[in-house]
Design a protein around this motif. Structure first.
Motif, PDB file in Angstrom:
ATOM      1  N   VAL A  34      46.252  30.096  34.001  1.00 47.46           N
ATOM      2  CA  VAL A  34      45.769  30.742  32.782  1.00 47.46           C
ATOM      3  C   VAL A  34      44.288  30.453  32.583  1.00 47.46           C
ATOM      4  N   HIS A  35      43.885  29.213  32.826  1.00 45.52           N
ATOM      5  CA  HIS A  35      42.470  28.853  32.674  1.00 45.52           C
ATOM      6  C   HIS A  35      41.596  29.649  33.647  1.00 45.52           C
ATOM      7  N   VAL A  36      42.031  29.759  34.900  1.00 47.36           N
ATOM      8  CA  VAL A  36      41.242  30.497  35.895  1.00 47.36           C
ATOM      9  C   VAL A  36      41.130  31.962  35.512  1.00 47.36           C
ATOM     10  N   LEU A  37      42.231  32.558  35.072  1.00 46.32           N
ATOM     11  CA  LEU A  37      42.213  33.965  34.678  1.00 46.32           C
ATOM     12  C   LEU A  37      41.289  34.196  33.480  1.00 46.32           C
ATOM     13  N   LEU A  38      41.372  33.312  32.496  1.00 49.74           N
ATOM     14  CA  LEU A  38      40.537  33.480  31.307  1.00 49.74           C
ATOM     15  C   LEU A  38      39.076  33.162  31.589  1.00 49.74           C
ATOM     16  N   GLY A  39      38.842  32.123  32.392  1.00 44.76           N
ATOM     17  CA  GLY A  39      37.471  31.673  32.603  1.00 44.76           C
ATOM     18  C   GLY A  39      36.668  32.496  33.585  1.00 44.76           C
TER      19      GLY A  39
END
Length: 246
Positions: free
Chosen positions: A14-19
């Motif tokens: 989720v962090h990679v997708l959002l960031g």
């Protein structure tokens, strides 16, 4: 519910997708006012809050903790955007700083959610062994300490070198990567890879060696390369000796 390891991977995903996949404020016309920048960053932080809160609600039956986890990630995202803006002088450092803060916050959420803090302390204590510390020290030594030693040895010839046309700090970064790779290959006893790396670098410098006008630069690069390889191999062999049972 997913297990603890899967939850950590999902949170990282989720962090990679959002960031890195959602449009960042820098992709649009840069805001000229600080207030505009704050508003845009608050919107991005809000996306983080909603996303991580929903993930925790779906994967863990604890709504009270879910919004706290989302709030922590939103605050971390907002602070990293405000306090570590993109810098033309050190964009890599800015990026690494932001990601370090966010990943630490994410791991903290995971640890609290899974009550794994005590287990983490035990695992860290087990990691603090002589082999792990020796390998860690070797890798750290291959960075600035090794560069300082090589630069000192080559300092008598630095004034004779024409570095015009070279990329700023490219040689330093090449040296870092070179020594880290060699150390890794030596620790893994992959001597063929060490030879391949030396051959590849020699081929890249072939044209310069053929040009008499840059002979001094070629000799300087050759000296630096041999020093870099020798130091990396020596440290790798020393660590290998320490790791072997006696």
């Amino acid at each position: 519910m997913v297990d603890a390891s899967a939850l950590l991977v999902i949170l990282l995903l989720v962090h990679v997708l959002l960031g890195f996949w959602i449009p960042r404020y820098s992709s649009f016309q840069p805001p000229h006012r600080f207030s505009q920048k704050v508003i845009i960053n608050l919107l991005i932080a809000g996306i983080y809050f909603v996303a991580f809160t929903l993930v925790m609600i779906l994967l863990r039956d604890d709504d009270a903790f879910a919004w706290k986890a989302g709030l922590l990630m939103a605050i971390a995202r907002f602070l990293t955007l405000i306090l570590t803006p993109n810098s033309p002088k050190s964009p890599t450092l800015a990026l690494l700083s932001r990601e370090a803060v966010l990943i630490i916050s994410l791991v903290a959420v995971w640890l609290v959610c899974e009550s794994n803090i005590a287990k983490l302390q035990v695992s860290l204590a087990k990691l603090l062994t002589l082999p792990v510390l020796a390998v860690g020290l070797a890798y750290v030594t291959m960075l600035r300490p090794a560069s300082a030693l090589i630069s000192t040895i080559l300092s008598p010839w630095i004034k004779e070198i024409d570095k015009s046309g070279s990329l700023a700090n490219a040689g330093t970064l090449i040296g870092y990567l070179e020594r880290l790779l060699i150390l890794t290959f030596v620790l893994l006893e992959q001597w063929e890879a060490v030879g391949f790396l030396l051959t590849a670098k020699s081929i890249l410098r072939f044209n310069e060696i053929q040009n008499a006008k840059v002979r001094s630069l070629s000799e300087y690069v050759l000296l630096g390369t041999l020093l870099s390889f020798s130091l990396s191999i020596a440290v790798g062999l020393l660590v290998t000796y320490i790791l072997k049972p006696h």
